[in-house]
Design an enzyme around this catalytic site. Sequence first.
Site, short mmCIF file in Angstrom:
data_model
loop_
_atom_site.label_atom_id
_atom_site.label_comp_id
_atom_site.label_asym_id
_atom_site.label_seq_id
_atom_site.Cartn_x
_atom_site.Cartn_y
_atom_site.Cartn_z
CG HIS A 242 8.47 -1.25 -2.71
ND1 HIS A 242 9.23 -0.29 -2.09
CD2 HIS A 242 7.37 -0.61 -3.17
CE1 HIS A 242 8.61 0.88 -2.18
NE2 HIS A 242 7.48 0.72 -2.83
CG ASP B 274 6.54 4.57 -1.40
OD1 ASP B 274 6.51 3.35 -1.61
OD2 ASP B 274 6.89 5.40 -2.27
CD GLU C 84 8.03 0.75 -6.46
OE1 GLU C 84 7.23 1.25 -7.27
OE2 GLU C 84 8.59 1.43 -5.55
CD GLU C 85 10.47 4.01 -3.60
OE1 GLU C 85 10.36 4.72 -4.62
OE2 GLU C 85 9.64 4.02 -2.68
CG ASP D 16 3.84 1.26 -3.65
OD1 ASP D 16 4.13 2.06 -2.74
OD2 ASP D 16 4.67 0.84 -4.47
CG HIS E 94 8.57 9.54 -3.10
ND1 HIS E 94 9.21 9.29 -4.29
CD2 HIS E 94 8.00 8.36 -2.74
CE1 HIS E 94 9.04 8.03 -4.63
NE2 HIS E 94 8.29 7.45 -3.70
#
Length: 397
Positions: free
Chosen positions: A72, A189, A223-224, A244, A324
């Site tokens: 993504h 990410d 995607e997030e 990922d 994250h």
Amino acid sequence: MERLTIDAEYLADILKSLFAIPSPTGYTDTIVRFVSGELEKLGLTVEITRRGAIRAVRRGKDSRGARAVVSHVDTLGAQVKYLKDNGRLELVPIGTWSARFAEGARATIFTEKGSYRGTILPLKASGHTFNDEIDKLPIGWPYVELRVDALTRDKDDLDRLGIEIGDIVAIDPQPEFLDNGFIVSRHLDNKAGVALMLAALKAMQDADVETPVASHWLFTIAEEVGVGASSIVSPEVASLVSVDNGTSAPGQNSSEFGVTIAMADQTGPFDWHLTKKLVDVCKYNDIRYQKDVFRYYRSDSASAVEAGADVRTALVTFGVDASHGYERIHMHALRSIAELITAYLTSDVEIKRDFQQTGPVTGFTRQPTGKARQELSADVETEEIDDPDHPHSAGHA
């Protein structure tokens, strides 16, 4: 299914280019154009959905039973929740991430009139003013605000600048590429996943390898927030491998080196046969790997299955420390996954029944159900035992 050599310099350069393009979920047009252009440079024809998900197909000997790999392009970010009377902005997160990592971040606010720079700060940011109260402020999005780098004394000033509720806020990645191979940045990410996929494709194009079935190179834009690959997987695809980040943290088996193969995430186990296939490819090609299970994690694979795609799914990850947040990874993991992709896509197809969406039980897969083989003690005969009920039977694994 020999692994191909990955151009690490190309991988790093593409990753740097991706970092330079803000792409929080909901603001991905620019990065979609960039990735599409790179795919075209590598010789593939690109299809883009209405909203911006990307599909590029590399032909194989057979179009049926195609294999897909997906990453993504969208990242975490924030959105303007409210224009405050003090001339600052209240925010809500895009995706799931802690305000702990937002404090001190440099950011860009995108408005219809143009963009502005700013900094996310705690409500009590100055120790000279608030003394030790700055250390007692709770952690959370209600306790931070965005200071815009413009004359914004009150809400009216924000209005004059054209800043509105709902405007997208992109967080600076602040990447560092260290000489020892470590990469530290926000948004690894999943910009790292996009970069290594392009590097794998480049290796295959440079070597002009032929694959047994077509390979679909997919890049999603949401995607997030859980949407992911919900509308990009075409019917001819039989297997979908998501690329990922993994989570290198206490209690997890992920690593910043080699390939981390996910056995399950919060939506349940991944396909047994496809996952085993990836493990076997790693073993055959001497690619370092480890397995892990993620409890608070989902990927493009989950969104595809939930949307109704009848595909085998798997997840390969690069172990990220502090996911994250201020993330860290090593180039070894990115190169290893790219090598795995090249070896997997060139490997023989073992489940030919998957060429059809449905069919009779003939040719359907089998999972081992017999007793595991045991090491026999010295006083036990070692000839083959055929009786499946015998306590030392090898079963049918």
